[in-house]
Design a protein around this motif. Structure first.
Motif, mmCIF file in Angstrom:
data_model
loop_
_atom_site.group_PDB
_atom_site.id
_atom_site.type_symbol
_atom_site.label_atom_id
_atom_site.label_comp_id
_atom_site.label_asym_id
_atom_site.label_seq_id
_atom_site.Cartn_x
_atom_site.Cartn_y
_atom_site.Cartn_z
ATOM 1 N N LEU A 265 -11.059 34.586 -19.163
ATOM 2 C CA LEU A 265 -10.457 34.991 -17.893
ATOM 3 C C LEU A 265 -8.976 35.311 -18.069
ATOM 4 C CD1 LEU A 265 -12.052 32.467 -15.387
ATOM 5 C CD2 LEU A 265 -12.863 34.727 -16.080
ATOM 6 N N PRO A 266 -8.473 36.250 -17.268
ATOM 7 C CA PRO A 266 -7.032 36.512 -17.320
ATOM 8 C C PRO A 266 -6.241 35.299 -16.828
ATOM 9 C CG PRO A 266 -8.071 37.730 -15.519
ATOM 10 C CD PRO A 266 -9.180 37.119 -16.318
ATOM 11 N N ASP B 48 -3.823 35.198 -14.804
ATOM 12 C CA ASP B 48 -3.254 35.372 -13.469
ATOM 13 C C ASP B 48 -3.623 34.219 -12.524
ATOM 14 O OD1 ASP B 48 -2.165 38.094 -11.948
ATOM 15 O OD2 ASP B 48 -3.170 36.662 -10.621
ATOM 16 N N VAL B 49 -2.617 33.638 -11.896
ATOM 17 C CA VAL B 49 -2.837 32.593 -10.895
ATOM 18 C C VAL B 49 -1.978 32.898 -9.684
ATOM 19 C CG1 VAL B 49 -2.677 30.139 -10.334
ATOM 20 C CG2 VAL B 49 -3.275 30.830 -12.656
ATOM 21 N N ARG B 50 -2.628 33.091 -8.534
ATOM 22 C CA ARG B 50 -1.891 33.276 -7.281
ATOM 23 C C ARG B 50 -2.507 32.337 -6.273
ATOM 24 N NH1 ARG B 50 -2.301 39.549 -6.100
ATOM 25 N NH2 ARG B 50 -1.521 38.828 -4.087
ATOM 26 N N THR B 51 -2.106 31.097 -6.327
ATOM 27 C CA THR B 51 -2.743 30.099 -5.486
ATOM 28 C C THR B 51 -1.761 29.579 -4.457
ATOM 29 O OG1 THR B 51 -4.066 28.076 -5.511
ATOM 30 C CG2 THR B 51 -2.192 28.143 -6.999
ATOM 31 N N THR B 52 -2.243 29.330 -3.263
ATOM 32 C CA THR B 52 -1.441 28.646 -2.255
ATOM 33 C C THR B 52 -1.860 27.186 -2.133
ATOM 34 O OG1 THR B 52 -2.966 29.311 -0.506
ATOM 35 C CG2 THR B 52 -1.086 30.761 -0.917
ATOM 36 N N ALA B 53 -2.943 26.829 -2.823
ATOM 37 C CA ALA B 53 -3.392 25.440 -2.792
ATOM 38 C C ALA B 53 -2.387 24.567 -3.526
ATOM 39 C CB ALA B 53 -4.772 25.323 -3.448
ATOM 40 N N HIS C 209 -17.699 25.162 -7.889
ATOM 41 C CA HIS C 209 -17.095 26.268 -8.620
ATOM 42 C C HIS C 209 -16.160 25.673 -9.671
ATOM 43 C CE1 HIS C 209 -17.311 28.959 -4.722
ATOM 44 N NE2 HIS C 209 -18.494 28.602 -5.151
ATOM 45 N N ARG D 201 -13.198 26.609 -11.971
ATOM 46 C CA ARG D 201 -12.259 27.727 -11.935
ATOM 47 C C ARG D 201 -11.378 27.831 -13.173
ATOM 48 N NH1 ARG D 201 -11.470 29.716 -6.799
ATOM 49 N NH2 ARG D 201 -10.465 31.384 -7.975
ATOM 50 N N MET E 125 -4.025 40.043 0.749
ATOM 51 C CA MET E 125 -3.278 39.650 -0.440
ATOM 52 C C MET E 125 -2.864 40.882 -1.243
ATOM 53 S SD MET E 125 -5.762 36.420 -1.357
ATOM 54 C CE MET E 125 -4.717 35.485 -2.466
ATOM 55 N N ARG F 144 -7.510 30.139 -0.823
ATOM 56 C CA ARG F 144 -6.370 29.341 -1.295
ATOM 57 C C ARG F 144 -6.122 29.548 -2.778
ATOM 58 N NH1 ARG F 144 -7.698 24.051 -0.946
ATOM 59 N NH2 ARG F 144 -5.566 23.327 -0.701
ATOM 60 N N ASN F 145 -7.164 29.892 -3.511
ATOM 61 C CA ASN F 145 -7.033 29.933 -4.967
ATOM 62 C C ASN F 145 -7.575 31.243 -5.539
ATOM 63 O OD1 ASN F 145 -6.289 28.578 -7.433
ATOM 64 N ND2 ASN F 145 -8.476 28.327 -7.861
ATOM 65 N N LEU F 146 -6.673 32.176 -5.776
ATOM 66 C CA LEU F 146 -6.975 33.406 -6.509
ATOM 67 C C LEU F 146 -6.469 33.193 -7.921
ATOM 68 C CD1 LEU F 146 -7.505 36.413 -7.086
ATOM 69 C CD2 LEU F 146 -5.405 36.939 -5.845
ATOM 70 N N ALA F 147 -7.382 33.108 -8.872
ATOM 71 C CA ALA F 147 -6.976 32.785 -10.246
ATOM 72 C C ALA F 147 -8.031 33.287 -11.206
ATOM 73 C CB ALA F 147 -6.799 31.273 -10.411
ATOM 74 N N GLY F 148 -7.555 33.813 -12.341
ATOM 75 C CA GLY F 148 -8.484 34.220 -13.389
ATOM 76 C C GLY F 148 -9.449 35.313 -12.951
ATOM 77 N N GLY F 149 -9.052 36.108 -11.955
ATOM 78 C CA GLY F 149 -9.914 37.202 -11.524
ATOM 79 C C GLY F 149 -11.026 36.801 -10.570
ATOM 80 N N PHE F 150 -10.968 35.563 -10.063
ATOM 81 C CA PHE F 150 -11.931 35.112 -9.071
ATOM 82 C C PHE F 150 -11.178 34.485 -7.896
ATOM 83 C CE2 PHE F 150 -14.473 35.393 -12.844
ATOM 84 C CZ PHE F 150 -15.740 35.719 -12.415
ATOM 85 N N LEU F 151 -11.826 34.479 -6.751
ATOM 86 C CA LEU F 151 -11.266 33.770 -5.609
ATOM 87 C C LEU F 151 -12.405 33.175 -4.799
ATOM 88 C CD1 LEU F 151 -11.963 35.759 -3.046
ATOM 89 C CD2 LEU F 151 -9.877 36.912 -3.711
ATOM 90 N N GLU F 152 -12.073 32.148 -4.020
ATOM 91 C CA GLU F 152 -13.039 31.611 -3.068
ATOM 92 C C GLU F 152 -12.675 32.106 -1.678
ATOM 93 O OE1 GLU F 152 -10.387 30.001 -3.619
ATOM 94 O OE2 GLU F 152 -9.847 28.874 -1.823
ATOM 95 N N LEU G 123 -17.789 32.507 -3.861
ATOM 96 C CA LEU G 123 -16.993 32.847 -5.040
ATOM 97 C C LEU G 123 -17.136 34.348 -5.244
ATOM 98 C CD1 LEU G 123 -15.299 31.636 -7.434
ATOM 99 C CD2 LEU G 123 -17.416 31.737 -8.773
ATOM 100 N N ARG H 91 -15.393 38.073 -7.146
ATOM 101 C CA ARG H 91 -14.578 38.618 -8.227
ATOM 102 C C ARG H 91 -13.563 39.573 -7.650
ATOM 103 N NH1 ARG H 91 -18.932 39.865 -12.946
ATOM 104 N NH2 ARG H 91 -17.035 40.302 -14.073
ATOM 105 N N LEU I 47 -7.833 42.733 -10.660
ATOM 106 C CA LEU I 47 -6.383 42.614 -10.499
ATOM 107 C C LEU I 47 -5.685 43.763 -11.192
ATOM 108 C CD1 LEU I 47 -6.087 38.811 -11.155
ATOM 109 C CD2 LEU I 47 -5.920 39.961 -8.970
#
Lengths: 286, 286
Positions: A130-131, A133-138, A236, A238, B222, B253-261, B280, B282, B285
């Motif tokens: 996985l890349p 990249d982390v864009r989290t608000t958690a 999940h 992550r 986003m 809340r968590n966009l990371a590694g090319g996945f989000l919930e 979950l 994909r 990005l």
């Protein structure tokens, strides 16, 4: 004190620990795996649902071309007992970055017939691909330092005394979610703890399947002391967890009609949100 | 204005609406159901995942002894197209208060072979049999009155113009989560809307399966404008919805590694939390 206890012995290695031995499935024929469910992961006689999820997750990791569980959905059908079991796993679809499988855990009735315990659907991938990249608000849960949290070894049994699993887990509960053990539940649907394996084995995606269902139920802090059986649990994974103890936070917002949800978050020592889960569970009210 | 538009025609009845006709499965033989997937529920050519979930939910309601989906876990395998499809449903376990089933949706490739689109595990019960007890700390989403929210008919296309599904849904987005449509996404992983069927058909457990996956993706807010395919979606139906428009709130809340919930909550006009879901998905990005 707690850190000293953890550091006393050399930590068990991934692949050579009690958790690894007790989740090891033995290939009988393609897609069929035998296992003896260990009595070491029981709570009041029932085998822990997170341990069972790890057993199924391990069979699927063998059956599928990808190594890591990304999302696992489990429907719990009947209660598992320690003893012989068989996992039947099928490949549903194989893709380049994700593959999907199905698996069921069976045990045997008095006539030797298979009784299904759990059925799961799961999609696997490769966390290392996985890349970054982390864009989290958690944000990680607000939980006091480990040495200010408490486990069953710290007093008169905050966890049920005759649950074998407590010997295998390092669970240190946030004092703010410990009221139930002292007869004064907070009334809030919250449970937070530091979490690890007692023998110091580091966390990996497989042990995260255990981590999301290993704390006392939030219902305890809502004043409901009793069995809260899981109907369905989806997790999940992550991110591959960094070494060090995990922080697990479980929240219930909606207890209604005899059911509740438990939302779990698992954070690693690098402040990464490594797993999220939600389960639907039944409660016996009044 | 919006309320006047909704009230113009007599509302369609449950069982006699476009949604009911387009989710109607025809029993071919026990456990096998034929259906034509309607082009009316597509988004940019792909059949909406929530509509597909309702189709599968309807087949399972026929196959299982209990009427209402309590928890449905769906793994999305390949993209569905409008046209012929078949649902194969199996009973996994039948209990007194809950029963569990499995179902798959298939379509056909050029040689007429079945290609699996979605596989689900689901546990069904009877919502009307649940106790009235409600102890929730969850609060309805803060969303302006319906007449202060906006749909595609209110301006230059906040929803994609060539998506047939927009004609069949009443979606009025909270202006606070509408920035993406004006080229100024908020940066927050939030999407909120009033939701209903455009013909006024009331909500029921089946249409809740649609409601949890019908809003624009949170990724839009986003700043990610593109396809956000669902890998897995699990929905819990917690209560039969009261008449009137629903409020749907979706949070990432968590966009990371090319996945989000995407966590969805659905609230009814009586301020009851009627459904919760998490998916979950994909993201592509950059």
């Amino acid at each position: 004190m707690a850190e000293a206890a953890i550091a006393q012995a050399a930590p068990a290695a991934i692949g050579d620990s009690e958790f690894d031995r007790d989740t090891a499935v033995v290939l009988r024929e393609p897609g069929v795996y035998d296992i003896g469910l260990s009595a070491g992961w029981t709570i009041l006689g029932a085998v822990n649902g997170g341990y069972l999820l790890a057993v199924l997750g391990r069979a699927l990791a063998d059956a599928l071309p990808h190594p890591d569980p990304f999302t696992v959905s489990a429907h719990y059908l009947t209660a598992s007992q320690p003893g012989p079991a068989v996992v039947r796993a099928d490949v549903v679809r194989t893709g380049r970055t994700l593959s999907t499988g199905q698996a069921s855990l069976f045990q045997y009735d008095d006539e030797g017939r298979e009784v299904e315990r759990i059925r799961v659907l799961a999609s696997y991938g490769d966390l290392d691909s996985l890349p970054e990249d982390v864009r989290t608000t958690a944000r990680p849960p607000a939980i006091p330092p480990l040495e200010h949290c408490f486990g069953p070894e710290d007093g008169p049994g905050p966890l049920a005394g005759d649950s074998a699993i407590t010997d295998r887990l390092m669970i240190k509960l946030d004092p703010a979610t410990l009221g139930w053990a002292l007869g004064a539940p907070s009334g809030k649907g919250e449970m937070r703890a530091w979490f690890g394996l007692a023998d110091g084995r580091a966390a990996d995606p497989l042990s995260l399947l255990l981590a999301v269902d290993a704390l006392p139920p939030t219902a305890f802090e809502m004043g409901i002391l009793g069995w809260v059986p899981t109907v369905e649990l989806t997790v999940h994974v992550r991110c591959r967890p960094a070494p060090g103890p995990l922080r697990v936070s479980i929240t219930t917002r909606n207890l209604a009609g005899g059911f509740l949800e438990e939302d779990a978050e698992v954070w690693d020592s690098s402040d990464r949100l490594v797993a999220q889960s939600r389960q639907l569970a039944r409660v016996r009210l009044g």
